[in-house]
Write a protein that holds these residues in place. Sequence first.
Motif, PDB file in Angstrom:
ATOM      1  N   ILE A  22      11.139 -10.132  14.530  1.00  0.00           N
ATOM      2  CA  ILE A  22      11.074  -8.753  14.997  1.00  0.00           C
ATOM      3  C   ILE A  22      10.340  -7.990  13.909  1.00  0.00           C
ATOM      4  O   ILE A  22      10.826  -7.881  12.781  1.00  0.00           O
ATOM      5  CB  ILE A  22      12.472  -8.165  15.242  1.00  0.00           C
ATOM      6  N   ILE A  23       9.160  -7.487  14.237  1.00  0.00           N
ATOM      7  CA  ILE A  23       8.265  -6.898  13.236  1.00  0.00           C
ATOM      8  C   ILE A  23       8.245  -5.391  13.402  1.00  0.00           C
ATOM      9  O   ILE A  23       7.852  -4.870  14.451  1.00  0.00           O
ATOM     10  CB  ILE A  23       6.839  -7.467  13.382  1.00  0.00           C
ATOM     11  N   ASP A  24       8.672  -4.697  12.365  1.00  0.00           N
ATOM     12  CA  ASP A  24       8.636  -3.236  12.323  1.00  0.00           C
ATOM     13  C   ASP A  24       7.342  -2.832  11.627  1.00  0.00           C
ATOM     14  O   ASP A  24       7.171  -3.044  10.430  1.00  0.00           O
ATOM     15  CB  ASP A  24       9.854  -2.705  11.557  1.00  0.00           C
ATOM     16  N   ALA A  25       6.410  -2.256  12.409  1.00  0.00           N
ATOM     17  CA  ALA A  25       5.085  -1.926  11.890  1.00  0.00           C
ATOM     18  C   ALA A  25       5.026  -0.547  11.260  1.00  0.00           C
ATOM     19  O   ALA A  25       3.957  -0.093  10.863  1.00  0.00           O
ATOM     20  CB  ALA A  25       4.057  -2.036  13.014  1.00  0.00           C
ATOM     21  N   ARG A  26       6.175   0.144  11.142  1.00  0.00           N
ATOM     22  CA  ARG A  26       6.205   1.482  10.561  1.00  0.00           C
ATOM     23  C   ARG A  26       6.131   1.406   9.029  1.00  0.00           C
ATOM     24  O   ARG A  26       6.125   0.330   8.439  1.00  0.00           O
ATOM     25  CB  ARG A  26       7.483   2.208  10.996  1.00  0.00           C
ATOM     26  N   THR A  27       6.134   2.565   8.411  1.00  0.00           N
ATOM     27  CA  THR A  27       6.059   2.616   6.953  1.00  0.00           C
ATOM     28  C   THR A  27       7.365   2.155   6.311  1.00  0.00           C
ATOM     29  O   THR A  27       8.405   2.038   6.971  1.00  0.00           O
ATOM     30  CB  THR A  27       5.762   4.040   6.466  1.00  0.00           C
ATOM     31  N   ASP A  46       0.921   2.065   5.117  1.00  0.00           N
ATOM     32  CA  ASP A  46       2.047   2.314   4.234  1.00  0.00           C
ATOM     33  C   ASP A  46       2.305   3.815   4.135  1.00  0.00           C
ATOM     34  O   ASP A  46       1.604   4.631   4.749  1.00  0.00           O
ATOM     35  CB  ASP A  46       1.838   1.664   2.857  1.00  0.00           C
ATOM     36  N   ASP A  47       3.309   4.203   3.373  1.00  0.00           N
ATOM     37  CA  ASP A  47       3.706   5.613   3.309  1.00  0.00           C
ATOM     38  C   ASP A  47       2.538   6.516   2.896  1.00  0.00           C
ATOM     39  O   ASP A  47       2.259   7.536   3.539  1.00  0.00           O
ATOM     40  CB  ASP A  47       4.861   5.791   2.318  1.00  0.00           C
ATOM     41  N   GLU A  48       1.851   6.132   1.828  1.00  0.00           N
ATOM     42  CA  GLU A  48       0.754   6.954   1.318  1.00  0.00           C
ATOM     43  C   GLU A  48      -0.402   7.011   2.316  1.00  0.00           C
ATOM     44  O   GLU A  48      -0.994   8.078   2.551  1.00  0.00           O
ATOM     45  CB  GLU A  48       0.286   6.394  -0.023  1.00  0.00           C
ATOM     46  N   GLN A  49      -0.724   5.873   2.898  1.00  0.00           N
ATOM     47  CA  GLN A  49      -1.834   5.829   3.861  1.00  0.00           C
ATOM     48  C   GLN A  49      -1.528   6.655   5.110  1.00  0.00           C
ATOM     49  O   GLN A  49      -2.414   7.325   5.650  1.00  0.00           O
ATOM     50  CB  GLN A  49      -2.123   4.377   4.249  1.00  0.00           C
ATOM     51  N   GLY A  69      -8.547   5.546   9.188  1.00  0.00           N
ATOM     52  CA  GLY A  69      -7.367   4.721   9.402  1.00  0.00           C
ATOM     53  C   GLY A  69      -7.652   3.314   9.859  1.00  0.00           C
ATOM     54  O   GLY A  69      -6.941   2.372   9.469  1.00  0.00           O
ATOM     55  N   ALA A  70      -8.688   3.123  10.664  1.00  0.00           N
ATOM     56  CA  ALA A  70      -8.948   1.799  11.246  1.00  0.00           C
ATOM     57  C   ALA A  70      -9.158   0.706  10.200  1.00  0.00           C
ATOM     58  O   ALA A  70      -8.576  -0.384  10.310  1.00  0.00           O
ATOM     59  CB  ALA A  70     -10.137   1.878  12.202  1.00  0.00           C
ATOM     60  N   PRO A  71      -9.995   0.941   9.154  1.00  0.00           N
ATOM     61  CA  PRO A  71     -10.141  -0.113   8.138  1.00  0.00           C
ATOM     62  C   PRO A  71      -8.838  -0.414   7.401  1.00  0.00           C
ATOM     63  O   PRO A  71      -8.578  -1.563   7.030  1.00  0.00           O
ATOM     64  CB  PRO A  71     -11.191   0.475   7.178  1.00  0.00           C
ATOM     65  N   LEU A  72      -8.019   0.639   7.174  1.00  0.00           N
ATOM     66  CA  LEU A  72      -6.729   0.419   6.513  1.00  0.00           C
ATOM     67  C   LEU A  72      -5.822  -0.434   7.383  1.00  0.00           C
ATOM     68  O   LEU A  72      -5.164  -1.378   6.898  1.00  0.00           O
ATOM     69  CB  LEU A  72      -6.058   1.765   6.210  1.00  0.00           C
ATOM     70  N   VAL A  73      -5.767  -0.110   8.670  1.00  0.00           N
ATOM     71  CA  VAL A  73      -4.942  -0.869   9.617  1.00  0.00           C
ATOM     72  C   VAL A  73      -5.399  -2.320   9.658  1.00  0.00           C
ATOM     73  O   VAL A  73      -4.584  -3.256   9.592  1.00  0.00           O
ATOM     74  CB  VAL A  73      -5.004  -0.224  11.011  1.00  0.00           C
ATOM     75  N   ALA A  74      -6.707  -2.524   9.775  1.00  0.00           N
ATOM     76  CA  ALA A  74      -7.243  -3.886   9.870  1.00  0.00           C
ATOM     77  C   ALA A  74      -6.927  -4.691   8.611  1.00  0.00           C
ATOM     78  O   ALA A  74      -6.530  -5.866   8.688  1.00  0.00           O
ATOM     79  CB  ALA A  74      -8.755  -3.825  10.108  1.00  0.00           C
ATOM     80  N   ALA A  75      -7.098  -4.048   7.440  1.00  0.00           N
ATOM     81  CA  ALA A  75      -6.832  -4.758   6.180  1.00  0.00           C
ATOM     82  C   ALA A  75      -5.359  -5.104   6.035  1.00  0.00           C
ATOM     83  O   ALA A  75      -5.006  -6.214   5.591  1.00  0.00           O
ATOM     84  CB  ALA A  75      -7.298  -3.900   5.005  1.00  0.00           C
ATOM     85  N   ASN A  76      -4.492  -4.183   6.410  1.00  0.00           N
ATOM     86  CA  ASN A  76      -3.054  -4.436   6.290  1.00  0.00           C
ATOM     87  C   ASN A  76      -2.605  -5.546   7.227  1.00  0.00           C
ATOM     88  O   ASN A  76      -1.823  -6.430   6.834  1.00  0.00           O
ATOM     89  CB  ASN A  76      -2.266  -3.156   6.577  1.00  0.00           C
ATOM     90  N   ILE A  77      -3.062  -5.517   8.478  1.00  0.00           N
ATOM     91  CA  ILE A  77      -2.674  -6.565   9.423  1.00  0.00           C
ATOM     92  C   ILE A  77      -3.212  -7.914   8.959  1.00  0.00           C
ATOM     93  O   ILE A  77      -2.505  -8.933   9.016  1.00  0.00           O
ATOM     94  CB  ILE A  77      -3.164  -6.227  10.842  1.00  0.00           C
ATOM     95  N   ALA A  78      -4.451  -7.930   8.451  1.00  0.00           N
ATOM     96  CA  ALA A  78      -5.022  -9.185   7.949  1.00  0.00           C
ATOM     97  C   ALA A  78      -4.174  -9.746   6.811  1.00  0.00           C
ATOM     98  O   ALA A  78      -3.901 -10.960   6.755  1.00  0.00           O
ATOM     99  CB  ALA A  78      -6.459  -8.940   7.479  1.00  0.00           C
ATOM    100  N   ARG A  79      -3.751  -8.877   5.908  1.00  0.00           N
ATOM    101  CA  ARG A  79      -2.929  -9.335   4.778  1.00  0.00           C
ATOM    102  C   ARG A  79      -1.596  -9.892   5.268  1.00  0.00           C
ATOM    103  O   ARG A  79      -1.116 -10.932   4.774  1.00  0.00           O
ATOM    104  CB  ARG A  79      -2.691  -8.186   3.802  1.00  0.00           C
TER     105      ARG A  79
END
Length: 351
Positions: A22-27, A46-49, A69-79
């Motif tokens: 169960i994945i919580d995608a919130r901050t 994340d919180d700051e982003q 936001g899109a590049p941040l989202v993509a990078a976070n999901i990739a990580r």
Amino acid sequence: MKYPAVLSFADILPELDAFDAIIDARTEAEFALDRIPGAINAPVLDDEQRVKVGTLYKQVGAFEAKKVGAPLVAANIARHVETLWADKPKDWKPLVYCWRGGNRSGSMAHILAKIGWPAIQLDGGYKAYRAHVAASLETPSELDFRVVCGTTGSGKSRLLETLDGIGAQVLDLERLAAHRGSVLGHLPNEPQPTQKMFESLIWDKLRRFDPSRPVFVESESKKVGNLRVPDAVMQRMRASTCISLSLSRENRVRLLMEDYEHFCANPDALNTQLDHLVQLHGRAKIDAWHAMAKGGAMPELVGELLEEHYDPAYLRSIDRNFVQVSKGEVLELKDIAEDDFVAAARHLHAA
């Protein structure tokens, strides 16, 4: 079914325990306040982003915010994929949610499904889950509560732990609240959860109980530390069958000395908590108790606290709040050894 599938919480609930994650995608901050029990935090922002993107959205506009936001989202999901889920097989089945079930969980569920996993997105997100919890706790299931009563130090919490250990159904509110339920009940180095998290934990326990079997619970007050037991749950408890646990004063002192060993080692912390009782007992009495704590007279102090504070408070409240207590079984413990609690627990479990 086409993935990612977007399902309501009502549709998901019967299969909630079948998800592999169960994945919580919130901050991180949102996750810390409350979440679906068992969820892991994999923030899409994340919180700051999130603050950065949200500020752009309000001050400049949606388009500019999404470009940032899109590049941040993509990078976070990739990580997250690389560090958390790279070893998961094709049939790994995750549930993903965010605050409202919108862009954050939608982005993650989309990518997970494109990889080939059967990802499910929670329609309405955390808000839909929270609405279900609140409604469920307003009208909890009919359960056969058996309320363990007894004066402070009589072993109620230990008995619940033992009952849990032998397979009985137990709602241990103090454990869920990370608090022992009295002015001295704060657990060292273990903060209490938020009120919403406390309610989530109660909901999660209640939904798993078999209504054909009894559920053992302690005779709590409405508040456990800073947390409030849901009103409807408390009403059910207070109308339920009671078991009165009996233990000698000497053994109650011994048990409390063991349970509150951290205060014995830190009399300053104990005295800070005792200051909360000034309004009830007066400054002179609290100063006398401070001196006992500082002087190492802990058994004597515990005995006085039982006689002058805890026992009178219990006797004032128990008959008024738990209407079945006078009709309940009296269960006497001879000692506080493990075998004594095992014998008592087996007796109750078999009844």
